[in-house]
Design a protein around this motif. Structure first.
Motif, PDB file in Angstrom:
ATOM      1  N   GLU A  92      11.610 -13.987  18.426  1.00 15.30           N
ATOM      2  CA  GLU A  92      10.835 -13.191  19.371  1.00 15.30           C
ATOM      3  C   GLU A  92      10.082 -12.098  18.626  1.00 15.30           C
ATOM      4  OE1 GLU A  92      13.651 -11.858  22.295  1.00 15.30           O
ATOM      5  OE2 GLU A  92      13.269 -13.618  23.536  1.00 15.30           O
ATOM      6  N   VAL A  93       8.830 -11.884  19.005  1.00 17.28           N
ATOM      7  CA  VAL A  93       7.963 -10.954  18.293  1.00 17.28           C
ATOM      8  C   VAL A  93       7.366  -9.935  19.264  1.00 17.28           C
ATOM      9  CG1 VAL A  93       5.793 -10.715  17.000  1.00 17.28           C
ATOM     10  CG2 VAL A  93       7.380 -12.588  16.468  1.00 17.28           C
ATOM     11  N   LEU A  94       7.494  -8.677  18.901  1.00 19.59           N
ATOM     12  CA  LEU A  94       6.750  -7.613  19.568  1.00 19.59           C
ATOM     13  C   LEU A  94       5.581  -7.256  18.671  1.00 19.59           C
ATOM     14  CD1 LEU A  94       6.165  -5.346  21.580  1.00 19.59           C
ATOM     15  CD2 LEU A  94       7.844  -3.929  20.365  1.00 19.59           C
ATOM     16  N   GLY A  95       4.364  -7.575  19.107  1.00 19.96           N
ATOM     17  CA  GLY A  95       3.174  -7.263  18.330  1.00 19.96           C
ATOM     18  C   GLY A  95       2.541  -5.967  18.792  1.00 19.96           C
ATOM     19  N   ILE A  96       2.142  -5.144  17.836  1.00 24.32           N
ATOM     20  CA  ILE A  96       1.537  -3.843  18.138  1.00 24.32           C
ATOM     21  C   ILE A  96       0.264  -3.697  17.318  1.00 24.32           C
ATOM     22  CG2 ILE A  96       1.870  -1.338  18.101  1.00 24.32           C
ATOM     23  CD1 ILE A  96       4.910  -1.873  18.042  1.00 24.32           C
ATOM     24  N   ASP A  97      -0.816  -3.300  17.989  1.00 23.24           N
ATOM     25  CA  ASP A  97      -2.079  -3.063  17.292  1.00 23.24           C
ATOM     26  C   ASP A  97      -2.864  -2.003  18.061  1.00 23.24           C
ATOM     27  OD1 ASP A  97      -3.654  -4.790  14.965  1.00 23.24           O
ATOM     28  OD2 ASP A  97      -5.020  -3.723  16.313  1.00 23.24           O
ATOM     29  N   SER A  98      -3.778  -1.337  17.361  1.00 24.16           N
ATOM     30  CA  SER A  98      -4.594  -0.309  18.007  1.00 24.16           C
ATOM     31  C   SER A  98      -5.843  -0.877  18.657  1.00 24.16           C
ATOM     32  CB  SER A  98      -4.996   0.757  16.975  1.00 24.16           C
ATOM     33  OG  SER A  98      -5.757   0.167  15.920  1.00 24.16           O
ATOM     34  N   SER A  99      -6.128  -2.163  18.397  1.00 25.04           N
ATOM     35  CA  SER A  99      -7.330  -2.804  18.930  1.00 25.04           C
ATOM     36  C   SER A  99      -7.027  -3.540  20.224  1.00 25.04           C
ATOM     37  CB  SER A  99      -7.906  -3.777  17.902  1.00 25.04           C
ATOM     38  OG  SER A  99      -8.880  -4.619  18.476  1.00 25.04           O
ATOM     39  N   GLU A 100      -7.729  -3.195  21.280  1.00 28.00           N
ATOM     40  CA  GLU A 100      -7.546  -3.885  22.548  1.00 28.00           C
ATOM     41  C   GLU A 100      -7.942  -5.353  22.443  1.00 28.00           C
ATOM     42  OE1 GLU A 100      -6.329  -4.506  26.300  1.00 28.00           O
ATOM     43  OE2 GLU A 100      -6.150  -2.589  25.221  1.00 28.00           O
ATOM     44  N   ARG A 101      -9.010  -5.634  21.676  1.00 24.96           N
ATOM     45  CA  ARG A 101      -9.461  -7.018  21.510  1.00 24.96           C
ATOM     46  C   ARG A 101      -8.381  -7.864  20.844  1.00 24.96           C
ATOM     47  NH1 ARG A 101     -11.098  -9.779  17.334  1.00 24.96           N
ATOM     48  NH2 ARG A 101     -11.182  -7.894  16.026  1.00 24.96           N
ATOM     49  N   ILE A 102      -7.788  -7.359  19.783  1.00 27.64           N
ATOM     50  CA  ILE A 102      -6.751  -8.110  19.079  1.00 27.64           C
ATOM     51  C   ILE A 102      -5.527  -8.302  19.960  1.00 27.64           C
ATOM     52  CG2 ILE A 102      -5.097  -7.980  17.165  1.00 27.64           C
ATOM     53  CD1 ILE A 102      -7.306  -6.759  15.470  1.00 27.64           C
ATOM     54  N   VAL A 103      -5.154  -7.255  20.696  1.00 30.15           N
ATOM     55  CA  VAL A 103      -3.999  -7.356  21.591  1.00 30.15           C
ATOM     56  C   VAL A 103      -4.231  -8.431  22.643  1.00 30.15           C
ATOM     57  CG1 VAL A 103      -2.700  -6.144  23.386  1.00 30.15           C
ATOM     58  CG2 VAL A 103      -3.173  -5.012  21.203  1.00 30.15           C
ATOM     59  N   GLN A 104      -5.444  -8.491  23.187  1.00 29.25           N
ATOM     60  CA  GLN A 104      -5.749  -9.522  24.179  1.00 29.25           C
ATOM     61  C   GLN A 104      -5.683 -10.913  23.563  1.00 29.25           C
ATOM     62  OE1 GLN A 104      -9.546  -8.470  25.856  1.00 29.25           O
ATOM     63  NE2 GLN A 104      -8.706  -6.832  27.145  1.00 29.25           N
TER      64      GLN A 104
END
Length: 230
Positions: free
Chosen positions: A41-53
């Motif tokens: 299981e992975v919790l991904g975190i990024d500051s970019s809304e595009r990448i998160v989407q």
């Protein structure tokens, strides 16, 4: 504030099979997808809304957050994780601050991407458990493949590497114990793959045949020279 997830608490109770990946660029996303393929299981975190989407349907949870803020990391439950990867590569300050905060919050094993030797030294000084150099490591690996007849090359330490290659003709048709490969070439044949079959462990009784692929281990220069034999 970002939504709070419970993966970290699950991680503690399920033997540690969840990981936080902070920074989902090429390196971070590749790590995240490989972990997902391994049922982690992975919790991904990024500051970019595009990448998160883009990543939201590919990992267990994905959230936009500023990883340089301790309160944001706490809200995400990062302190409950035992493993985290810092994949931030474009902003060195954010990379180092994030990695430092992870250790401050008690994450037991932190992997952090470094883009230079100097960057890596600072991360080591911050107490980061594992510093990785993906660009440098891949560059060295490709250089070995280009210059030799290898199918693959992995260097674990300055004095230890493994190569995937075709065996030279001199080793064919007799048990490995009779070839003197270790004495003559300084390498150990640790695995062999027959056409259409999976890799198996090699023993002294293994007899290599034309068309086989072997894994040989030893000093980097020794495995390089071995891959060049025909």
């Amino acid at each position: 504030m970002p939504e709070r997830f419970s993966l970290g608490r699950q991680n503690a109770s399920r033997g540690g099979d969840s990981v936080a990946i902070i920074g989902l660029g090429r390196f971070g996303s590749a790590v995240a997808l490989e972990l997902m393929a391994s049922d982690v299981e992975v919790l991904g975190i990024d500051s970019s809304e595009r990448i998160v989407q883009e990543m939201s349907t590919k990992v267990t949870h994905c959230v936009r957050a500023d990883s340089t803020r301790e309160d944001a990391l706490r809200q995400l439950g990062i302190h409950e994780f035992t493993r985290a990867v810092v994949g931030i590569g474009t902003h060195i300050e954010a990379n180092m601050l994030t990695a430092s905060l992870l250790k401050t919050l008690g994450v037991g094993n932190v992997w952090a991407k470094a883009i230079s030797e100097a960057h890596g030294r600072i991360l080591n000084q911050l107490g980061i458990d594992h510093v990785v150099y993906p660009e440098n490591d891949m560059g060295r690996r490709v250089a070995h493949l280009v210059m030799g007849c290898m199918l693959d090359f992995i260097q674990f330490e300055p004095d230890y590497a493994m190569v995937k290659t075709a065996p030279p003709a001199m080793l064919l048709g007799k048990p490995l114990s009779e070839t003197g490969v270790r004495r003559r070439h300084g390498v150990t044949i640790v695995g062999v793959k027959r056409p259409g079959s999976a890799f198996t462990h090699a023993t002294g009784d293994t007899v290599l045949e034309s068309g086989d692929v072997v894994i040989a281990s030893g000093l980097p220069r020794a495995v390089e020279r071995f891959s060049e034999l025909r």
